[in-house]
Design an enzyme around this catalytic site. Sequence first.
Site, mmCIF file in Angstrom:
data_model
loop_
_atom_site.group_PDB
_atom_site.id
_atom_site.type_symbol
_atom_site.label_atom_id
_atom_site.label_comp_id
_atom_site.label_asym_id
_atom_site.label_seq_id
_atom_site.Cartn_x
_atom_site.Cartn_y
_atom_site.Cartn_z
ATOM 1 N N GLY A 228 61.224 -14.646 103.027
ATOM 2 C CA GLY A 228 61.179 -13.610 102.004
ATOM 3 C C GLY A 228 61.822 -12.334 102.472
ATOM 4 O O GLY A 228 62.089 -12.150 103.670
ATOM 5 N N GLU A 450 73.701 13.989 81.993
ATOM 6 C CA GLU A 450 72.417 13.277 81.911
ATOM 7 C C GLU A 450 71.931 13.178 80.476
ATOM 8 O O GLU A 450 71.231 12.221 80.122
ATOM 9 C CB GLU A 450 71.373 13.982 82.783
ATOM 10 C CG GLU A 450 71.729 14.064 84.255
ATOM 11 C CD GLU A 450 72.059 12.713 84.860
ATOM 12 O OE1 GLU A 450 71.494 11.690 84.411
ATOM 13 O OE2 GLU A 450 72.903 12.672 85.772
#
Length: 674
Positions: A228, A450
């Site tokens: 993992g 933004e």
Amino acid sequence: MSDSENNKKRRPLRNLPPDRFQPKVMLIWVSIVTALVLLLLWTPGRLSSPVNMKVQQVVELADQGGIREGVIRSDVSGGRDWAVITGELKTAVPTKPNSEETTTSFRSSGRLTDANMERLQKAEVFVEQPATTVWTNLLANLIPFVLIIGLLYFLFVRQLRQAGRGAMSFGKSKAKLLTRDREKITFAEVAGCDEAKEEVSEVVDFLKDPKKFTRMGGRIPKGFLMVGPPGTGKTLLAKAVAGEADVPFFSISGSDFVEMFVGVGASRVRDMFEQGRKSAPCLIFIDEIDAVGRQRGAGLGGGNDEREQTLNSLLVEMDGFDTTEGVIIIAATNRPDVLDSALLRPGRFDRQIHVDLPDLVGREAILRVHSRKITLDESVDLAVMARGTAGLSGAELANLLNESALHAARRNKKKVDNADIEEARDKILYGRERRRVMDDDEKKMTAYHEAGHALLGALLNGDWLPVHKVTILPRGRALGMAMYLPIKEMLSYHKKRLLNLIAVGLGGRVAEELAFDDISNGAAGDIKQVTKTARSMVCDWGMSSLGMVAYGDNQDTVFLGREITRNDHVSEDMARKIDAEVHQIIEEQYQRATKLITEKRSALNAIAEALLQYETIEGKHVQEILEFGEIRTPVIMTPPTLKPENKDTAKKSKGTAASSDPITGDSSPEPSPA
């Protein structure tokens, strides 16, 4: 004081390394030897040399009262009447008439007649002792030497032997046996990997009740390989197995096998399994096994490879002719692609346990485990916190709560609230907040950039990826960002959603062009991300007119754990078609974004003005601007996290403003040009 601290204080000294006590032992024995030598030398009469006198002189001084005390010892070795007389004389200092008497030792040996013996006895200051023999003299002279030689032997010869054993112990295994008095970690403290925990718990069940599994002829796997990404809890899971299993547990790292000496790794592997067989049934945990289990034949030259010898020894010990049941191997790695195929076959590592990044339910469970030691405010909702931390591992979630507690402590708070968690999350994902690095023109450009991301994000992805927060406060390398909070765990992305993500990523560039009739390099990170997404749609996911063909099928050569060659099986004509298809997808979404922002130009201006006024607004404020044209909910101004910089030292950088990637959460624009 916690139980763990008490256990550490009560830990017996024998569990500590012996090297820590050898300097103290040496100091003690040196002190003992010094005391014995001083005791032998520091005897009465050794302060000054005794005066040699004849027997007749001693007799005359005894008659005159000039002897304070004395000892008459017969010496058989010198003859029948031979004697040795020792004692102290009475002497006074002539220059000081009233001074006290001082003593001077004397010694006399010779023939002592009966008449002289009577005269000495009349003085009443002599004491007769038994006669000394050759053996008593020999013993009296040899005992100090024997004692000193024995101490020297104990100190030096024994130390040399131990040093010799230490010099030859580099082939011994460095596996550490976990003692039972240590603080135990149980399965209750492991969350977010229920499937992996269930598979590993079979080892504990087998060790507790072997007949349950062997009744039908089955056998427990010899090896478990946990695979993992970093931080997902592989080592923690092994610690939990050690805490649950009531058997000896040996722990070692893959890098502990191979050292500078040839053959050390193979010797340590054999010694480790020998220790395991003596303690069977037992568990052996090898952390980062890729350090010793890499593919054979990857090195250059035909010389001896110490790492391959170590791997060969490990393969034989795990499943060779001389194997013993009861030794179970648990290993962990985040690089299973570099492991040798012989190590992964059944009979060695029979089962591979995948410990992946936690999902939404797993993240919430992990947060609940780590929040036990942190005082949280009643308003903190861990479920919402788990939704905003997609892609984070268990270690990163633990770090998130720790950073939240540190932030609350800096604010002199008694509990950790949502503001602390929000600040810690933004700090970990995007970097720490930086103020006063932009002038007004750059701040305005960033606000419109933004605002373009936030406007398209609310219009296109509001049903599954709503806007969470928009800010023009610089964090990390970005001068501003639009953050999104998914409603549910996203396991797959549809084509329409991917196209929407590309359009949202291009919204910042479109807003700059419409507002200022100019563009900046603030869209560098956005352009990279949308290009990556569009190319994956064409080459990997079959979402284009080129059909369902994997054009990105690469043949990677792993050399020492690194991909150094990449062969693309694509012709030049097909490469041009792929580039054209990627360009068409991005161009279509750019025109789409331009049309949407042009239609909502008033909302774009309102969002940008709100950002210039408040610096940070929430997703609900963006939605209010779209519905009502203004913000109706009060905006909470967050205090600065850093002290403001001096104006003369504040850097005015032509930086770039980037929005966070909704898929990966990454926000890393290109560096500013010089």
